[in-house]
Design a protein around this motif. Structure first.
Motif, PDB file in Angstrom:
ATOM      1  N   GLY A  75       0.845  -1.187   0.000  1.00  0.00           N
ATOM      2  CA  GLY A  75       0.000   0.000   0.000  1.00  0.00           C
ATOM      3  C   GLY A  75       0.881   1.237   0.000  1.00  0.00           C
ATOM      4  N   THR A  76       0.439   2.263  -0.694  1.00  0.00           N
ATOM      5  CA  THR A  76       1.195   3.508  -0.742  1.00  0.00           C
ATOM      6  C   THR A  76       1.166   4.165   0.635  1.00  0.00           C
ATOM      7  N   PRO A  77       2.324   4.579   1.160  1.00  0.00           N
ATOM      8  CA  PRO A  77       2.283   5.331   2.418  1.00  0.00           C
ATOM      9  C   PRO A  77       1.348   6.534   2.258  1.00  0.00           C
ATOM     10  N   PRO A  78       0.444   6.751   3.210  1.00  0.00           N
ATOM     11  CA  PRO A  78      -0.514   7.857   3.084  1.00  0.00           C
ATOM     12  C   PRO A  78       0.161   9.200   2.841  1.00  0.00           C
ATOM     13  N   GLU A  79       1.360   9.396   3.416  1.00  0.00           N
ATOM     14  CA  GLU A  79       2.076  10.659   3.197  1.00  0.00           C
ATOM     15  C   GLU A  79       2.318  10.898   1.711  1.00  0.00           C
ATOM     16  N   ALA A 110     -12.423   6.471   2.429  1.00  0.00           N
ATOM     17  CA  ALA A 110     -13.017   5.137   2.460  1.00  0.00           C
ATOM     18  C   ALA A 110     -13.218   4.714   3.918  1.00  0.00           C
ATOM     19  N   PRO A 111     -14.138   3.742   4.138  1.00  0.00           N
ATOM     20  CA  PRO A 111     -14.417   3.315   5.513  1.00  0.00           C
ATOM     21  C   PRO A 111     -13.154   2.902   6.282  1.00  0.00           C
ATOM     22  N   GLY A 112     -12.171   2.295   5.595  1.00  0.00           N
ATOM     23  CA  GLY A 112     -10.985   1.816   6.289  1.00  0.00           C
ATOM     24  C   GLY A 112      -9.959   2.896   6.593  1.00  0.00           C
ATOM     25  N   GLN A 113     -10.174   4.093   6.084  1.00  0.00           N
ATOM     26  CA  GLN A 113      -9.187   5.146   6.311  1.00  0.00           C
ATOM     27  C   GLN A 113      -9.530   5.883   7.596  1.00  0.00           C
ATOM     28  N   ASP A 114      -8.812   5.557   8.642  1.00  0.00           N
ATOM     29  CA  ASP A 114      -9.112   6.114   9.960  1.00  0.00           C
ATOM     30  C   ASP A 114      -8.384   7.444  10.162  1.00  0.00           C
ATOM     31  N   ALA A 115      -8.532   7.994  11.347  1.00  0.00           N
ATOM     32  CA  ALA A 115      -7.931   9.299  11.626  1.00  0.00           C
ATOM     33  C   ALA A 115      -6.413   9.249  11.458  1.00  0.00           C
ATOM     34  N   ALA A 116      -5.799   8.127  11.794  1.00  0.00           N
ATOM     35  CA  ALA A 116      -4.342   8.019  11.671  1.00  0.00           C
ATOM     36  C   ALA A 116      -3.927   8.070  10.204  1.00  0.00           C
ATOM     37  N   TRP A 117      -4.677   7.356   9.352  1.00  0.00           N
ATOM     38  CA  TRP A 117      -4.381   7.388   7.904  1.00  0.00           C
ATOM     39  C   TRP A 117      -4.518   8.808   7.375  1.00  0.00           C
ATOM     40  N   MET A 118      -5.608   9.454   7.752  1.00  0.00           N
ATOM     41  CA  MET A 118      -5.859  10.807   7.248  1.00  0.00           C
ATOM     42  C   MET A 118      -4.810  11.792   7.762  1.00  0.00           C
ATOM     43  N   ASP A 119      -4.409  11.612   9.017  1.00  0.00           N
ATOM     44  CA  ASP A 119      -3.342  12.457   9.577  1.00  0.00           C
ATOM     45  C   ASP A 119      -2.079  12.361   8.730  1.00  0.00           C
TER      46      ASP A 119
ATOM     47  N   MET B   1     -12.895   3.485  14.914  1.00  0.00           N
ATOM     48  CA  MET B   1     -13.136   4.546  15.899  1.00  0.00           C
ATOM     49  C   MET B   1     -13.699   5.776  15.190  1.00  0.00           C
ATOM     50  N   PRO B   2     -14.993   6.002  15.296  1.00  0.00           N
ATOM     51  CA  PRO B   2     -15.564   7.143  14.588  1.00  0.00           C
ATOM     52  C   PRO B   2     -15.067   8.450  15.180  1.00  0.00           C
ATOM     53  N   PHE B   3     -14.956   9.444  14.334  1.00  0.00           N
ATOM     54  CA  PHE B   3     -14.558  10.763  14.802  1.00  0.00           C
ATOM     55  C   PHE B   3     -15.259  11.758  13.891  1.00  0.00           C
ATOM     56  N   SER B   4     -15.516  12.933  14.408  1.00  0.00           N
ATOM     57  CA  SER B   4     -16.276  13.897  13.621  1.00  0.00           C
ATOM     58  C   SER B   4     -15.345  14.744  12.771  1.00  0.00           C
ATOM     59  N   GLU B   5     -15.928  15.370  11.757  1.00  0.00           N
ATOM     60  CA  GLU B   5     -15.168  16.293  10.916  1.00  0.00           C
ATOM     61  C   GLU B   5     -14.598  17.421  11.777  1.00  0.00           C
ATOM     62  N   ASP B   6     -15.422  17.938  12.697  1.00  0.00           N
ATOM     63  CA  ASP B   6     -14.957  19.024  13.564  1.00  0.00           C
ATOM     64  C   ASP B   6     -13.733  18.606  14.378  1.00  0.00           C
ATOM     65  N   GLN B   7     -13.785  17.376  14.927  1.00  0.00           N
ATOM     66  CA  GLN B   7     -12.654  16.898  15.731  1.00  0.00           C
ATOM     67  C   GLN B   7     -11.385  16.831  14.891  1.00  0.00           C
ATOM     68  N   PHE B   8     -11.518  16.249  13.690  1.00  0.00           N
ATOM     69  CA  PHE B   8     -10.335  16.120  12.846  1.00  0.00           C
ATOM     70  C   PHE B   8      -9.782  17.489  12.460  1.00  0.00           C
ATOM     71  N   LEU B   9     -10.691  18.392  12.100  1.00  0.00           N
ATOM     72  CA  LEU B   9     -10.246  19.733  11.682  1.00  0.00           C
ATOM     73  C   LEU B   9      -9.612  20.481  12.850  1.00  0.00           C
ATOM     74  N   HIS B  10     -10.168  20.248  14.046  1.00  0.00           N
ATOM     75  CA  HIS B  10      -9.605  20.879  15.245  1.00  0.00           C
ATOM     76  C   HIS B  10      -8.125  20.503  15.392  1.00  0.00           C
ATOM     77  N   GLY B  11      -7.799  19.266  15.049  1.00  0.00           N
ATOM     78  CA  GLY B  11      -6.408  18.841  15.096  1.00  0.00           C
ATOM     79  C   GLY B  11      -5.601  19.325  13.899  1.00  0.00           C
ATOM     80  N   LEU B  12      -6.280  19.523  12.786  1.00  0.00           N
ATOM     81  CA  LEU B  12      -5.566  19.884  11.552  1.00  0.00           C
ATOM     82  C   LEU B  12      -5.184  21.363  11.507  1.00  0.00           C
ATOM     83  N   PHE B  13      -6.089  22.237  11.958  1.00  0.00           N
ATOM     84  CA  PHE B  13      -5.867  23.685  11.797  1.00  0.00           C
ATOM     85  C   PHE B  13      -4.521  24.161  12.353  1.00  0.00           C
ATOM     86  N   PRO B  14      -4.121  23.699  13.556  1.00  0.00           N
ATOM     87  CA  PRO B  14      -2.835  24.193  14.074  1.00  0.00           C
ATOM     88  C   PRO B  14      -1.640  23.777  13.215  1.00  0.00           C
TER      89      PRO B  14
END
Lengths: 322, 322
Positions: A75-79, A110-119, B1-14
């Motif tokens: 899989g491609t590193p998300p970065e 996608a459903p499998g892309q969690d907060a860590a992937w998106m980060d 682990m569900p998370f909201s758009e607001d939560q993610f953006l709160h972490g992203l903005f800084p």
């Protein structure tokens, strides 16, 4: 019934209506350009990456087991996926001779892309933003049922007297390309390339440079777009093509796509001095062909003896093929 | 682990880094705003529609057979899907008091969406563009493996001395909403609504109007965003809420989402004259609450006797729920 992006856009453009006078470059070039102050153009473009089309979503375990490590598809590193999204758009700014300013990102994950992937996706995107002076000023996040689709709108600027279009090539102009071509997927170039911003800005300041465009679908189809926009023909000499690897074929260099290099036309009387003045020793600059008055809109590729070569592939249509 | 758009953006903005000085409104409002000339702001925002989240891709034949025609789920006409994509973005321009100028569209279409479907999608989008003076100046088309995701970046403008932000509400301000709330999906409002551009521009010219925002996730969560940005509390009187249909409940009006109406705060001394001067007889304007100095960032809903009501739903998070 498959149809190409070019075909669909060809039907769409006439339906857009009249452009306001400040839209100096309408849709159909690498960026649209809008005059926001006398002599200053704002550049705007949008491009996207789709999971498992432009990058791999996850390790392919089946293939892993069958072919051992040699052919493992990781899989491609998300970065790198996030980096690619911005880099593709920066390449469009480079093609206009511009400087990037802002970006807006819409992500349907996608459903499998969690907060860590998106980060990590945004880590890669923001790191390239910092390197290039591109600031993320807007975005929207959503979930898609299956796929991962992210688009990025880039905003840049260029002096109106320096902007370079696809439609400015003239018969007799020399065709140059930056860097090397072909084998982008195998080498990972499509994920790690440096957008040619520096080179595009330098070329924009050279009066001898006429048409410019970035090579994203392959030199053959992209140069054909310059030919159609400029009502010129083009003869490319196969032996001159700068190949990315020792295993890269001429056909691959012409049609693989995802090169993200610049192609440009230079007035014949300026071409020699321009090549001599090229200030980027780490980036090859190669004269690969000449524009012609005949066969407007068509690209001919010739061997050393001047005989025509033909190719089955017609390049990389991001719409239907990738 | 569900998370909201607001939560993610709160972490992203800084992590976005320092904004250049010409970015007058940074990410976090309905649009970002960039000063392109003295006193003139360019507005930029992006939003998207995802097939089977924001519209239905095709007729649901199974449900059709089981429930006869009464409960048939028909696929959304592509024209309305395309219209919605632009309309959602125009609502963000309206919320800033702005005028739309340009749009760029990135479409990743599903395998079943053929040229005819895409033609109709752009028909709906372009028709609303003509009605509102929004010109499509750029785009990108791709194929996704399964899903249909389309994003649109909107570019608009507003006078800097008229722009309305989420962060400008003050304790004592009156909360108004335009139109009616709730039952957007059942009534088809989410596909056919008229973005409140005219109303937003009129409100932008009223000095008594302070904070403004569009209601896309539901009045309760969206008003809470104004409260957090403005460091105010808010008391909404349930009995005042303008309900979209006779069957719409107070809870639906507060949390259904997809209303695409405007909420705004008005200085208390200006509120009466403002309501009297409201020049749009076909669009209700309703005073629904008052901002407070206590409970900053929180919204309380009260019944006729002033007793607090509580709601299980917290509104419509386009990221995880739609």
């Amino acid at each position: 019934m498959p149809f190409s992006e070019d075909q669909f856009l060809h039907g769409l453009f006439p339906r857009l209506g009249a452009m306001p006078p400040e839209v100096v470059v309408p849709p159909g070039d690498d960026c649209a350009a809008v005059r926001t102050a006398p002599g200053r153009l704002l550049l705007l473009a949008v491009d996207q990456v789709v999971g498992d089309r432009h990058y791999l979503l996850e390790d392919n375990a089946e293939q892993n087991a069958e072919h051992e490590t040699r052919n493992t598809q990781r899989g491609t590193p998300p970065e790198l996926a996030g980096r690619k999204l911005l880099a593709r758009n920066l390449s469009d700014i480079a093609a206009m001779g511009g400087r990037p300013l802002y970006a807006l990102v819409a992500g349907a994950f996608a459903p499998g892309q969690d907060a860590a992937w998106m980060d990590r996706f945004f880590d890669g995107l923001l790191a390239l933003g910092r390197e290039t002076g591109t600031v993320l000023i807007g975005g929207d996040l959503a979930r898609a049922p299956h796929d991962a689709v992210a688009s990025l709108t880039i905003v840049g600027e260029v002096a109106e007297n320096q902007v370079k279009l696809r439609s400015s090539a003239k018969p007799g102009d020399i065709l140059f390309v930056t860097g090397t071509l072909g084998s982008s997927l195998e080498t990972g170039h499509h994920l790690t390339f440096t957008p040619r911003l520096r080179e595009g800005q330098w070329l924009a300041a050279q009066p001898g440079v006429r048409a410019m465009m970035d090579i994203s679908d392959g030199l053959l189809p992209d140069a054909a777009r310059v030919c159609r926009a400029s009502h010129c023909g083009l003869r490319i000499e196969a032996a001159r093509l700068p190949l990315r690897t020792p295993r890269t074929t001429v056909e691959q260099a012409l049609t693989d796509g995802e090169d993200y290099e610049l192609l440009f036309s230079a007035a014949p009387e300026a071409a020699g001095a321009l090549a001599d003045a090229w200030p980027f020793p780490d980036v090859p600059l190669t004269r690969v062909g000449v524009f012609t008055a005949e066969d407007a809109g068509r690209v001919a590729v010739t061997d050393n003896a001047g005989n025509p070569l033909s190719f089955s592939a017609t390049g990389y249509d991001h719409f239907e093929k990738t």
